[in-house]
Design an enzyme around this catalytic site. Structure first.
Site, PDB file in Angstrom:
ATOM      1  N   LYS A 141     -13.210 -10.403 -11.310  1.00 29.63           N
ATOM      2  CA  LYS A 141     -12.985  -9.449 -12.549  1.00 29.63           C
ATOM      3  C   LYS A 141     -12.439 -10.404 -13.859  1.00 29.63           C
ATOM      4  CE  LYS A 141     -10.851  -5.627  -9.763  1.00 29.63           C
ATOM      5  NZ  LYS A 141     -11.507  -4.667 -10.052  1.00 29.63           N
TER       6      LYS A 141
ATOM      7  N   ARG B 267     -13.710   0.221  -0.388  1.00 27.26           N
ATOM      8  CA  ARG B 267     -14.523   1.073   0.555  1.00 27.26           C
ATOM      9  C   ARG B 267     -14.966   0.335   1.968  1.00 27.26           C
ATOM     10  NH1 ARG B 267     -19.029   1.909  -4.021  1.00 27.26           N
ATOM     11  NH2 ARG B 267     -17.150   1.733  -5.102  1.00 27.26           N
TER      12      ARG B 267
HETATM   13  N1  BES Z   1      -9.171  -1.784  -7.154  1.00 25.09           N
HETATM   14  C1  BES Z   1     -10.213  -1.388  -7.907  1.00 25.09           C
HETATM   15  C2  BES Z   1     -10.461  -0.075  -8.764  1.00 25.09           C
HETATM   16  C3  BES Z   1      -9.161   0.063  -9.799  1.00 25.09           C
HETATM   17  C4  BES Z   1      -9.563  -0.150 -11.195  1.00 25.09           C
HETATM   18  C5  BES Z   1      -7.846   0.390  -9.472  1.00 25.09           C
HETATM   19  C6  BES Z   1      -8.701  -0.002 -12.222  1.00 25.09           C
HETATM   20  C7  BES Z   1      -7.081   0.534 -10.516  1.00 25.09           C
HETATM   21  C8  BES Z   1      -7.277   0.119 -11.768  1.00 25.09           C
HETATM   22  C9  BES Z   1     -11.572  -1.411  -7.088  1.00 25.09           C
HETATM   23  O1  BES Z   1     -11.663  -2.305  -5.904  1.00 25.09           O
HETATM   24  C10 BES Z   1     -12.737  -1.904  -7.991  1.00 25.09           C
HETATM   25  O2  BES Z   1     -12.829  -2.994  -8.409  1.00 25.09           O
HETATM   26  N2  BES Z   1     -13.634  -1.016  -8.137  1.00 25.09           N
HETATM   27  C11 BES Z   1     -14.911  -1.095  -8.778  1.00 25.09           C
HETATM   28  C12 BES Z   1     -16.198  -0.589  -8.081  1.00 25.09           C
HETATM   29  C13 BES Z   1     -17.478  -1.083  -8.774  1.00 25.09           C
HETATM   30  C14 BES Z   1     -17.713  -2.481  -8.483  1.00 25.09           C
HETATM   31  C15 BES Z   1     -18.731  -0.153  -8.136  1.00 25.09           C
HETATM   32  C16 BES Z   1     -14.875  -0.769 -10.275  1.00 25.09           C
HETATM   33  O3  BES Z   1     -14.159   0.459 -10.213  1.00 25.09           O
HETATM   34  O4  BES Z   1     -15.035  -1.441 -11.245  1.00 25.09           O
HETATM   35 MN    MN Z   2     -12.309  -4.356  -6.472  1.00 23.07          MN
END
Ligand code: BES
Ligand code: MN
Ligand code: ZN
Length: 502
Positions: free
Chosen positions: A279, A353
């Protein structure tokens, strides 16, 4: 490891028939009207306040501009005969719109405003004792284990220590207060877990703290460590956890209360860097909240036991830290979920997931009637619904029921679809499934469709995406402060109650 000691609970709550001699503040409610503010409830507790005092109070509040608007706070010196130092009037808005959630919010605003006060007494119990108690407790909640001065964030003051709720007769509201206190403490337990930083809360430590709480409550607990997870084939949890020097866990906590069986699953990523699909640095610290689903379901099963709910509840909680390293899983790796489904991990940041799917298949072995999973699963939840509205997917009837109950308790979950046409975008060229689609469209729904593949046959299912609602990155409002909110503990309690009443 003073784990369980790192807890910040709220003020003591009690019922009272009179204003005690060591009470500092009287908190009263005000509603709006065309003729200015009105004290609510309009007739209760006159024996305590006195009709004359009541009229004088209203006069003074009007004089300093109080209107009674929702969550408006007005503090004035108290008339001497009341025997308290000051009076805090909290607005409730228009009388005809005052519901339990408004009382919770207004009490929460009062609870936040009363930092530094020893004991408050309130008449809000004349409207709804349970809602007022939850609001005060949660509004006054602070998390201070990592502050040198434990009374922070207002070191010169400290949080509110005790709230007394005026009751018309001694027996009144005992049950309501017990339930409100248990509920608020469960929400605080979830908040504490979320607010504990990732340096201190990693999978083994999280499992150990949850285990201690569960065993203290007399619940059955099972913890699988990394070796047991490998022996049994929990490929999703292991794949996500393998980049971290702090190995993953799977914890199961059971409350046996009745014939109906509910499986609760919570995403327990103690920190989500994204892994190799790392990230950006900005706001990454908020990923300390990526175990909020786990925190909520652990707090809920403990609460179900404390309230002796006549329904059986098992929380199945995967815990892992998603880190990049030379041992981390790579984009393109294929893993095998518990139960045998193979998955091409195209994006290591879609880790939630992967851990949830393993846990859902495991939970299915208990043959539950209902399965509810809770997760801070997608940024797309925030794009679609904003910061305060959980997205609820699942089998249609149960999804709608959970959404309705969530609305009723003021957590405001909203039903969302699982469009069939998106499913094909989760096909992989090498494995049974890919963990992401090749596009960003309907990201929250695509994640839901991934999980749908792992829902046991014939089970009623709800998936709650609480990416935004579980963690408040903005300023405080109502009974919600900064950081962990404890959402959706109260929704889960309402669902368990509703199932128990079937
Ligand atoms: N933990 C994150 C989602 C999240 C984002 C929670 C902002 C709280 C605040 C999750 O694991 C994630 O990174 N999801 C990705 C999925 C994508 C790669 C399909 C996302 O939402 O960008
Ligand atoms: Mn994630
Ligand atoms: Zn995540």
């Amino acid at each position: 490891m003073t784990a369980v000691a790192d807890r910040s609970l709220g003020p003591e709550l009690a019922r009272t028939a009179t204003i005690g001699s060591d009470t500092d503040v009287l908190v009263i409610g005000l509603t709006t009207s065309d003729d200015g503010p009105v004290i609510a409830p309009d007739d209760a507790f006159d024996d305590v306040l006195g009709a004359v005092t009541r009229a004088a109070l209203l006069e003074q509040l009007r004089a300093v501009g109080a209107k009674g608007k929702a969550e408006e706070l007005t503090r004035i010196p108290a008339p001497v005969e009341l025997g308290v130092t000051s009076v805090l009037a909290v607005g409730l808005g228009a009388a005809e719109k005052v519901d339990a959630e408004q009382i919770r919010k207004s009490a929460g605003a009062a609870g936040r405003a009363l930092a530094g006060v020893g004991t408050a007494v309130t008449t809000l119990s004349g409207l709804d004792l349970g809602a007022a108690a939850e609001g005060f407790y949660l509004g006054a909640y602070t998390f201070t284990p990592f502050k040198s001065d434990k009374s922070a964030p207002k070191p010169e003051e400290g949080p509110l220590r005790r709230v007394e709720f005026l009751v018309p007769e001694p027996e009144f509201g005992e049950e309501a207060l017990f339930r409100a206190q248990a509920t608020a403490e469960a929400v605080a337990t979830a908040r504490d877990f979320v607010n504990t930083p990732p340096s201190h809360l990693y999978p083994a430590e999280f499992a150990s703290r949850a285990q201690q709480l569960a065993e203290a409550a007399g619940l059955e607990v099972e913890v699988l460590d990394e070796k047991a997870l490998a022996d049994k084939g929990f490929g999703g949890i292991l794949g996500v956890g393998k980049g971290s020097s702090r190995p993953p866990r799977l914890i199961r906590i059971s409350h046996r209360g009745g014939d109906k069986k509910v499986a609760l699953i919570g995403k327990g990523i103690t920190f989500d860097t994204g892994g190799i699909s790392i990230k950006p640095a900005a706001n990454m610290e908020n990923m300390t909240s990526d175990m909020a689903g786990a925190a909520a379901v652990i707090a809920t099963v403990l609460l179900a036991a404390r309230l002796s709910l006549p329904v059986s509840v098992t929380a199945t909680v995967p815990m892992a830290e998603n880190m990049p390293s030379d041992t981390a899983q790579r984009p393109g790796d294929v893993l095998t979920q518990y139960g045998g489904t193979t998955v091409e991990v195209i994006n290591t940041d879609a880790e939630g997931r992967l851990v949830l799917a393993d846990a859902m298949v495991r939970a299915g072995e208990d043959e539950p009637d209902y399965l509810i999973d809770v997760a801070t699963l997608t940024g797309a939840q925030l794009v679609a619904l904003g910061t305060r509205t959980p997205g609820i997917m699942g089998t249609e009837e149960f999804r709608d029921r959970v959404a309705r109950l969530s609305q009723e308790v003021g957590e405001n979950g909203w039903a969302m679809p699982l469009p069939a046409e998106l499913r094909a975008d989760l096909n992989s060229k090498v494995a049974d499934l890919a963990n992401v689609t090749p596009h960003r469209n309907g990201g929250m729904l695509a994640a839901g469709l991934y999980l749908k593949e792992f829902v046991p046959e014939g089970v009623q299912w709800a998936h709650l995406d609480v990416a935004g609602p579980a963690y408040n990155t903005g300023g405080p409002f109502g009974y919600i402060g900064k950081g962990g909110t404890g959402v959706p503990v109260r929704t889960l309690l309402a669902v368990l109650d509703d199932i128990a009443a079937e």
